[in-house]
Design a protein around this motif. Structure first.
Motif, short mmCIF file in Angstrom:
data_model
loop_
_atom_site.label_atom_id
_atom_site.label_comp_id
_atom_site.label_asym_id
_atom_site.label_seq_id
_atom_site.Cartn_x
_atom_site.Cartn_y
_atom_site.Cartn_z
N ASN A 1 49.25 -3.35 14.70
CA ASN A 1 50.10 -4.54 14.77
C ASN A 1 51.43 -4.22 15.45
O ASN A 1 52.40 -4.95 15.30
CB ASN A 1 50.35 -5.13 13.38
CG ASN A 1 51.20 -4.23 12.50
OD1 ASN A 1 51.03 -3.02 12.51
ND2 ASN A 1 52.10 -4.81 11.72
N ILE B 1 45.14 -10.55 13.53
CA ILE B 1 43.93 -11.13 14.08
C ILE B 1 43.83 -12.64 13.88
O ILE B 1 43.09 -13.32 14.58
CB ILE B 1 42.67 -10.43 13.52
CG1 ILE B 1 42.63 -10.51 11.99
CG2 ILE B 1 42.63 -8.98 13.96
CD1 ILE B 1 41.40 -9.88 11.38
N PRO C 1 43.03 -2.25 13.57
CA PRO C 1 43.79 -2.50 14.80
C PRO C 1 45.29 -2.49 14.55
O PRO C 1 45.77 -2.91 13.50
CB PRO C 1 43.31 -3.87 15.27
CG PRO C 1 42.74 -4.52 14.06
CD PRO C 1 42.18 -3.41 13.22
N SER D 1 46.97 -1.59 23.06
CA SER D 1 47.34 -0.97 21.78
C SER D 1 46.12 -0.24 21.23
O SER D 1 44.98 -0.51 21.62
CB SER D 1 47.81 -2.03 20.78
OG SER D 1 46.76 -2.94 20.50
N ASN E 1 42.73 -1.95 22.17
CA ASN E 1 42.67 -3.39 22.41
C ASN E 1 43.65 -3.77 23.50
O ASN E 1 44.73 -3.19 23.61
CB ASN E 1 43.04 -4.15 21.13
CG ASN E 1 42.05 -3.93 20.00
OD1 ASN E 1 40.92 -4.37 20.07
ND2 ASN E 1 42.49 -3.23 18.97
N PRO F 1 42.70 -13.61 22.13
CA PRO F 1 42.09 -12.62 23.01
C PRO F 1 42.36 -12.94 24.47
O PRO F 1 42.56 -14.10 24.85
CB PRO F 1 40.59 -12.75 22.69
CG PRO F 1 40.53 -13.40 21.35
CD PRO F 1 41.72 -14.31 21.28
N PRO G 1 50.39 -9.06 18.75
CA PRO G 1 49.54 -7.87 18.75
C PRO G 1 48.18 -8.10 18.10
O PRO G 1 48.03 -8.95 17.21
CB PRO G 1 50.37 -6.84 17.98
CG PRO G 1 51.31 -7.64 17.16
CD PRO G 1 51.62 -8.87 17.96
N ALA G 2 47.22 -7.31 18.54
CA ALA G 2 45.83 -7.49 18.10
C ALA G 2 45.66 -7.36 16.60
O ALA G 2 44.75 -7.95 16.02
CB ALA G 2 44.94 -6.47 18.82
N ASN H 1 46.49 -5.98 24.60
CA ASN H 1 47.52 -6.60 23.78
C ASN H 1 48.16 -7.77 24.52
O ASN H 1 48.37 -7.70 25.73
CB ASN H 1 48.60 -5.58 23.45
CG ASN H 1 48.83 -5.45 21.96
OD1 ASN H 1 47.96 -5.77 21.16
ND2 ASN H 1 49.98 -4.98 21.57
N THR H 2 48.49 -8.82 23.80
CA THR H 2 49.22 -9.95 24.38
C THR H 2 50.54 -10.09 23.62
O THR H 2 50.99 -9.15 22.98
CB THR H 2 48.39 -11.24 24.29
OG1 THR H 2 48.15 -11.56 22.91
CG2 THR H 2 47.05 -11.09 24.99
N GLU I 1 53.41 -4.23 18.76
CA GLU I 1 53.40 -4.88 20.08
C GLU I 1 54.30 -4.04 21.00
O GLU I 1 55.51 -3.97 20.81
CB GLU I 1 53.92 -6.32 19.94
CG GLU I 1 53.96 -7.11 21.23
CD GLU I 1 55.23 -6.84 22.01
OE1 GLU I 1 55.16 -6.87 23.25
OE2 GLU I 1 56.29 -6.59 21.40
N ALA J 1 46.55 -13.70 17.01
CA ALA J 1 46.48 -13.17 18.37
C ALA J 1 45.34 -13.81 19.16
O ALA J 1 44.21 -13.92 18.67
CB ALA J 1 46.28 -11.65 18.32
#
Length: 471
Positions: free
Chosen positions: A223, A275, A221, A438, A265, A280, A271-272, A267-268, A225, A278
């Protein structure tokens, strides 16, 4: 120190580089013991002299005080830096700052340089000023074409690096890059971090497997953002209902299907790819609902905010040389127009974009990525703390400020994570930045490149340090 981001590890680990060891006598003091015998590159004006603690003190102090350094916030908690002896560096903090080691290990903070180089070359923008103590030395620089690095024979890890030379090419034309990769010109994927975006990969993978059957891949995934920033200090984006409407207008799953070939994913604010930190979307509490695609609710919120017919806006943008970013920008314009926000592109050359919109100097909205950091503090603090250069959305929220400061002082990782999660939930409700989805990287490299693996961040040298080509 170097951040080592393992694909199988939740959290990058800190390894010593110039620092042989370190200790923390108390929460405000760090003491680093340097390797002995480390030498700068054998180039004037340093001519291979030994690197000492005074060079580290000079480099950190310069980083903290250099006018216009947008990354100075990374060490804003540092009070003073001292050299008790030739191989010892002592850092004293103004306040507890649990991310200090992460900052010192970050490729965007404190490259260790010599005072003589700064005195000779000034702003260090000339290629001949690129003098350090690392495994390769700059041999040639060809503007808009590429650069060549050669092995540093005095590198402090005996026998390393193996690869000599390293060639880096500049090619902003995507068909040209694809053709060159198929022909074997490049050993690594042409996008960050040695990857090929999924759309391009699906176009070339069958041909590539025929022409370069030893090619290897890894997926993980992102990173990075990416966000839409807004002038939240002035209307219309000062109204939280407008910001929520912008978020509701985006069809994130549609973007994943169209741009990421169905693999991505949501994204918030973190970034996902990080892990461990972040949160969910389904754990964002009230803010989770603003990540769904709901044009009708977006229009209702705009009307409630006094914009029943929407409003015009501009979107500052640069391509970063990425076709994926261009595709997503076009989709964002489409989604916003569907709810009445008539957005016009304000596309700028990269340098002009960085000098203006990236640092919050824009009229309406900006779209683009944030640096792929390996820790959440860099994403959260720089983009949300009042007055910081990278606070593109001009956020000034006392709740956010309090949470940002609190998480920086909590040494217990579990308790710190709880505060960072609380912060992400608050940010999701406020939507100071609207986050598109992302992707999942497809790192690609030549099979003859041995002892290599991709990792997050900009540490290309670390990836290649002990690698070799077997062909």
């Amino acid at each position: 120190a170097d951040p080592v981001g393992g694909l199988d590890d939740d959290r990058p680990q800190i390894e010593g580089d110039l620092a042989e060891s370190w200790s923390q006598p108390n929460e405000l003091t760090y003491v680093f013991k340097l390797r002995k015998g480390v030498r700068f590159h054998a180039k004037p004006p340093v001519n291979g002299r030994e690197l000492t603690a005074e060079d580290v003190v000079y480099s950190i102090d310069r980083f903290r005080t250099l006018k216009g350094n947008a990354n100075a916030y990374m060490l804003s908690s540092v009070d003073k830096v001292e050299a008790p002896d030739k191989y010892t560096v002592k850092i004293t903090l103004k306040e507890p700052y649990v991310w200090l080691l992460d900052m010192l290990a970050n490729s965007h903070a404190v490259p260790i340089i010599a005072r003589e180089v700064v005195e000779k070359f000034g702003d260090l923008k000339r290629p001949e000023s690129l003098i350090g103590s690392g495994p390769w030395m700059l041999d040639s620089y060809r503007p808009n074409v590429g650069m060549t690095f050669v092995r540093n024979p005095q590198y402090f890890l005996a026998g390393l690096p193996y690869i000599d030379p390293v060639e880096v090419f500049v090619d902003e034309d995507n068909p040209s890059r694809m053709a060159a990769f198929l022909a074997g010109k490049y050993d690594l994927g042409w996008e960050f971090p040695g990857s090929i975006n999924r759309s391009d990969w699906l176009q070339i993978k069958d041909t590539l497997k025929q022409r370069r059957p030893n090619i290897r891949t890894a997926e993980f995934p992102s990173n990075v953002e990416t966000h839409i920033s807004m002038r939240t200090d002035i209307p219309p984006f000062k109204d939280v209902r407008v910001r929520r409407a912008v978020s509701l207008a985006l069809d994130r799953q549609g973007m994943i299907d169209a741009s990421f070939e169905g693999v991505g994913n949501f994204n918030t604010a973190v970034p996902a790819g990080l892990i461990e930190w972040a949160l969910p979307v389904n754990q964002l509490g009230e803010g989770a609902k603003y990540f769904r695609h709901d044009p009708a609710e977006a229009k209702r919120l705009l009307a409630a905010a006094g914009y029943p017919n929407g409003f015009p806006a501009s979107l500052c943008f640069t391509t970063y040389g990425s076709t994926l970013l261009v595709d997503n920008a076009q989709l964002i314009l489409k989604y916003l127009k569907n709810v009445g926000i008539d957005v016009k592109f304000d596309q700028r050359e990269y340098g002009a974009f960085i000098a203006s919109c990236y640092f919050g100097k824009f009229d309406s909205m900006t779209y683009g990525p944030q640096t792929p950091f390996l820790d959440p503090d860099n994403f959260l603090f720089s983009m949300h703390y009042p007055g910081e250069a990278k606070n593109q959305s001009h956020v000034d929220d006392p709740i956010v400020t309090d949470l940002l400061i609190r998480q920086r002082r909590i040494s217990d990782v579990v308790k710190r994570r709880e505060v960072i999660h609380e912060l992400q939930r608050h940010l999701a409700a406020q939507q100071y930045y609207v986050h598109p989805p992302s992707g999942v990287y497809i790192a690609v490299w030549e099979g003859a490149l041995k002892n290599y693996g991709p990792n997050l961040g900009y540490d290309y040298g670390g990836r290649l340090l002990a690698a070799w080509l077997d062909r």
